[in-house]
Motif scaffolding. Structure first.
Motif, PDB file in Angstrom:
ATOM      1  N   ASN A  88     -73.891  12.538  69.732  1.00  0.00           N
ATOM      2  CA  ASN A  88     -72.896  13.139  68.844  1.00  0.00           C
ATOM      3  C   ASN A  88     -71.480  13.069  69.389  1.00  0.00           C
ATOM      4  O   ASN A  88     -70.539  13.516  68.734  1.00  0.00           O
ATOM      5  N   THR A  89     -71.331  12.523  70.578  1.00  0.00           N
ATOM      6  CA  THR A  89     -70.013  12.277  71.162  1.00  0.00           C
ATOM      7  C   THR A  89     -70.055  10.891  71.796  1.00  0.00           C
ATOM      8  O   THR A  89     -71.047  10.515  72.418  1.00  0.00           O
ATOM      9  N   VAL A  90     -68.983  10.134  71.609  1.00  0.00           N
ATOM     10  CA  VAL A  90     -68.884   8.833  72.249  1.00  0.00           C
ATOM     11  C   VAL A  90     -67.499   8.730  72.885  1.00  0.00           C
ATOM     12  O   VAL A  90     -66.509   9.176  72.315  1.00  0.00           O
ATOM     13  N   THR A  91     -67.459   8.174  74.086  1.00  0.00           N
ATOM     14  CA  THR A  91     -66.190   7.995  74.794  1.00  0.00           C
ATOM     15  C   THR A  91     -65.962   6.508  75.019  1.00  0.00           C
ATOM     16  O   THR A  91     -66.835   5.812  75.551  1.00  0.00           O
ATOM     17  N   PHE A  92     -64.798   6.034  74.584  1.00  0.00           N
ATOM     18  CA  PHE A  92     -64.384   4.647  74.796  1.00  0.00           C
ATOM     19  C   PHE A  92     -63.405   4.624  75.962  1.00  0.00           C
ATOM     20  O   PHE A  92     -62.408   5.345  75.948  1.00  0.00           O
ATOM     21  N   THR A  93     -63.699   3.809  76.967  1.00  0.00           N
ATOM     22  CA  THR A  93     -62.815   3.619  78.105  1.00  0.00           C
ATOM     23  C   THR A  93     -62.266   2.199  78.011  1.00  0.00           C
ATOM     24  O   THR A  93     -63.022   1.230  78.067  1.00  0.00           O
ATOM     25  N   TYR A  94     -60.964   2.098  77.817  1.00  0.00           N
ATOM     26  CA  TYR A  94     -60.333   0.806  77.569  1.00  0.00           C
ATOM     27  C   TYR A  94     -59.934   0.123  78.870  1.00  0.00           C
ATOM     28  O   TYR A  94     -59.318   0.733  79.739  1.00  0.00           O
ATOM     29  N   THR A  95     -60.269  -1.163  78.994  1.00  0.00           N
ATOM     30  CA  THR A  95     -59.754  -1.988  80.083  1.00  0.00           C
ATOM     31  C   THR A  95     -58.607  -2.855  79.579  1.00  0.00           C
ATOM     32  O   THR A  95     -57.803  -3.336  80.362  1.00  0.00           O
ATOM     33  N   SER A  96     -58.554  -3.051  78.263  1.00  0.00           N
ATOM     34  CA  SER A  96     -57.474  -3.798  77.633  1.00  0.00           C
ATOM     35  C   SER A  96     -57.171  -3.140  76.293  1.00  0.00           C
ATOM     36  O   SER A  96     -57.983  -3.242  75.376  1.00  0.00           O
ATOM     37  N   PRO A  97     -56.060  -2.428  76.160  1.00  0.00           N
ATOM     38  CA  PRO A  97     -55.058  -2.107  77.176  1.00  0.00           C
ATOM     39  C   PRO A  97     -55.646  -1.163  78.222  1.00  0.00           C
ATOM     40  O   PRO A  97     -56.477  -0.318  77.898  1.00  0.00           O
ATOM     41  N   PRO A  98     -55.218  -1.322  79.476  1.00  0.00           N
ATOM     42  CA  PRO A  98     -55.828  -0.563  80.566  1.00  0.00           C
ATOM     43  C   PRO A  98     -55.481   0.929  80.530  1.00  0.00           C
ATOM     44  O   PRO A  98     -54.414   1.331  80.091  1.00  0.00           O
ATOM     45  N   GLY A  99     -56.463   1.717  81.010  1.00  0.00           N
ATOM     46  CA  GLY A  99     -56.202   3.129  81.248  1.00  0.00           C
ATOM     47  C   GLY A  99     -56.366   4.063  80.068  1.00  0.00           C
ATOM     48  O   GLY A  99     -56.267   5.267  80.230  1.00  0.00           O
ATOM     49  N   SER A 100     -56.624   3.559  78.880  1.00  0.00           N
ATOM     50  CA  SER A 100     -56.763   4.443  77.722  1.00  0.00           C
ATOM     51  C   SER A 100     -58.179   4.979  77.641  1.00  0.00           C
ATOM     52  O   SER A 100     -59.145   4.297  77.993  1.00  0.00           O
ATOM     53  N   ASP A 134     -53.588  -6.519  63.686  1.00  0.00           N
ATOM     54  CA  ASP A 134     -52.480  -7.303  64.236  1.00  0.00           C
ATOM     55  C   ASP A 134     -52.969  -8.539  64.980  1.00  0.00           C
ATOM     56  O   ASP A 134     -52.174  -9.370  65.401  1.00  0.00           O
ATOM     57  N   GLY A 135     -54.299  -8.613  65.212  1.00  0.00           N
ATOM     58  CA  GLY A 135     -54.848  -9.713  65.995  1.00  0.00           C
ATOM     59  C   GLY A 135     -54.917  -9.404  67.472  1.00  0.00           C
ATOM     60  O   GLY A 135     -55.305 -10.255  68.274  1.00  0.00           O
ATOM     61  N   ASP A 136     -54.537  -8.172  67.875  1.00  0.00           N
ATOM     62  CA  ASP A 136     -54.613  -7.784  69.284  1.00  0.00           C
ATOM     63  C   ASP A 136     -56.059  -7.520  69.674  1.00  0.00           C
ATOM     64  O   ASP A 136     -56.841  -6.978  68.895  1.00  0.00           O
ATOM     65  N   LEU A 137     -56.399  -7.887  70.909  1.00  0.00           N
ATOM     66  CA  LEU A 137     -57.739  -7.675  71.420  1.00  0.00           C
ATOM     67  C   LEU A 137     -57.771  -6.397  72.248  1.00  0.00           C
ATOM     68  O   LEU A 137     -56.903  -6.180  73.095  1.00  0.00           O
ATOM     69  N   GLN A 138     -58.753  -5.558  71.981  1.00  0.00           N
ATOM     70  CA  GLN A 138     -59.017  -4.373  72.785  1.00  0.00           C
ATOM     71  C   GLN A 138     -60.410  -4.540  73.365  1.00  0.00           C
ATOM     72  O   GLN A 138     -61.289  -5.113  72.724  1.00  0.00           O
ATOM     73  N   ALA A 139     -60.607  -4.047  74.588  1.00  0.00           N
ATOM     74  CA  ALA A 139     -61.916  -4.187  75.227  1.00  0.00           C
ATOM     75  C   ALA A 139     -62.126  -3.048  76.201  1.00  0.00           C
ATOM     76  O   ALA A 139     -61.185  -2.387  76.623  1.00  0.00           O
ATOM     77  N   GLY A 140     -63.386  -2.845  76.538  1.00  0.00           N
ATOM     78  CA  GLY A 140     -63.729  -1.802  77.499  1.00  0.00           C
ATOM     79  C   GLY A 140     -65.203  -1.474  77.412  1.00  0.00           C
ATOM     80  O   GLY A 140     -66.017  -2.316  77.032  1.00  0.00           O
ATOM     81  N   THR A 141     -65.517  -0.235  77.752  1.00  0.00           N
ATOM     82  CA  THR A 141     -66.892   0.235  77.700  1.00  0.00           C
ATOM     83  C   THR A 141     -66.951   1.509  76.865  1.00  0.00           C
ATOM     84  O   THR A 141     -65.929   2.164  76.638  1.00  0.00           O
ATOM     85  N   PHE A 142     -68.158   1.848  76.416  1.00  0.00           N
ATOM     86  CA  PHE A 142     -68.346   3.096  75.692  1.00  0.00           C
ATOM     87  C   PHE A 142     -69.639   3.741  76.166  1.00  0.00           C
ATOM     88  O   PHE A 142     -70.554   3.074  76.646  1.00  0.00           O
ATOM     89  N   ALA A 143     -69.689   5.084  76.047  1.00  0.00           N
ATOM     90  CA  ALA A 143     -70.878   5.827  76.452  1.00  0.00           C
ATOM     91  C   ALA A 143     -71.078   6.994  75.506  1.00  0.00           C
ATOM     92  O   ALA A 143     -70.114   7.671  75.144  1.00  0.00           O
ATOM     93  N   PHE A 144     -72.327   7.213  75.127  1.00  0.00           N
ATOM     94  CA  PHE A 144     -72.682   8.324  74.252  1.00  0.00           C
ATOM     95  C   PHE A 144     -73.100   9.531  75.075  1.00  0.00           C
ATOM     96  O   PHE A 144     -73.625   9.384  76.186  1.00  0.00           O
TER      97      PHE A 144
END
Length: 183
Positions: free
Chosen positions: A164-176, A149-159
């Motif tokens: 074998n597991t990765v977690t994405f923490t979104y700042t945009s959209p916030p809180g996801s 859609d052209g929407d920007l998502q951003a945040g951090t990720f940690a393995f």
């Protein structure tokens, strides 16, 4: 930005693979796909396709648009919305012989696209798909993604320690928060 190649692979939020991340060799970016499990279909006749898209048993009817090979799902199809079916909307579906597809829903301004695989076993005919969702870039533990859609998502990720597991923490959209397990 670059791309962390540890993200390449098949991932899921539960007991099945429902996401795939691949690296684009040309750009160095990552591509994030939705992986759909196999769903049954049936050609009722050369111009009518019945496809069960959801686990609740709801079947959708598609009518062939134009001419193409009889007794094949290759071609252009049109599903007219049935308002009584929950979440139903019209759709135009193009299934190409090269293993790609493109879908457009009446209520949206974008096309969905990806690849498909046909299979058959004793219980019938099936179609499985991999749908392109977004372009993914990383820099250290930060990520940015641009959706179809052209929407920007951003945040951090940690393995996890074993990657074998990765977690994405979104700042945009916030809180996801999204945790994926490698398959």
């Amino acid at each position: 930005m670059a791309f962390d190649s540890r993200l390449v692979g098949s991932w899921g939020t539960g007991a099945v693979v429902d996401r795939k991340i691949a690296e684009d060799q040309a750009s160095g970016d990552g591509f994030w796909y939705r992986v759909g499990g196999k769903s049954p279909y049936l050609l009722l006749d050369s111009n009518t396709l019945q496809h069960w898209k959801f686990q609740d048993g709801t079947a959708f009817i598609y009518n062939r648009v134009g001419s193409s090979s009889a007794n094949s799902i290759i071609g252009y199809w049109r599903h007219t919305a049935v308002p009584a079916q929950n979440g139903d909307e019209g759709e135009v579906l193009s299934i190409a012989a090269d293993g790609t597809y493109r879908s457009h829903f009446d209520s949206e301004t974008k096309d969905y696209f990806g690849t498909y695989v046909l299979s058959q076993d004793a219980s019938g005919l099936f179609i499985s798909y991999t749908e392109y969702l977004l372009r993914l870039q990383t820099s250290g533990s930060a990520f940015s993604a641009t959706t179809i859609d052209g929407d920007l998502q951003a945040g951090t990720f940690a393995f996890s320690a074993d990657s074998n597991t990765v977690t994405f923490t979104y700042t945009s959209p916030p809180g996801s928060l999204l945790t994926l397990r490698r398959f």
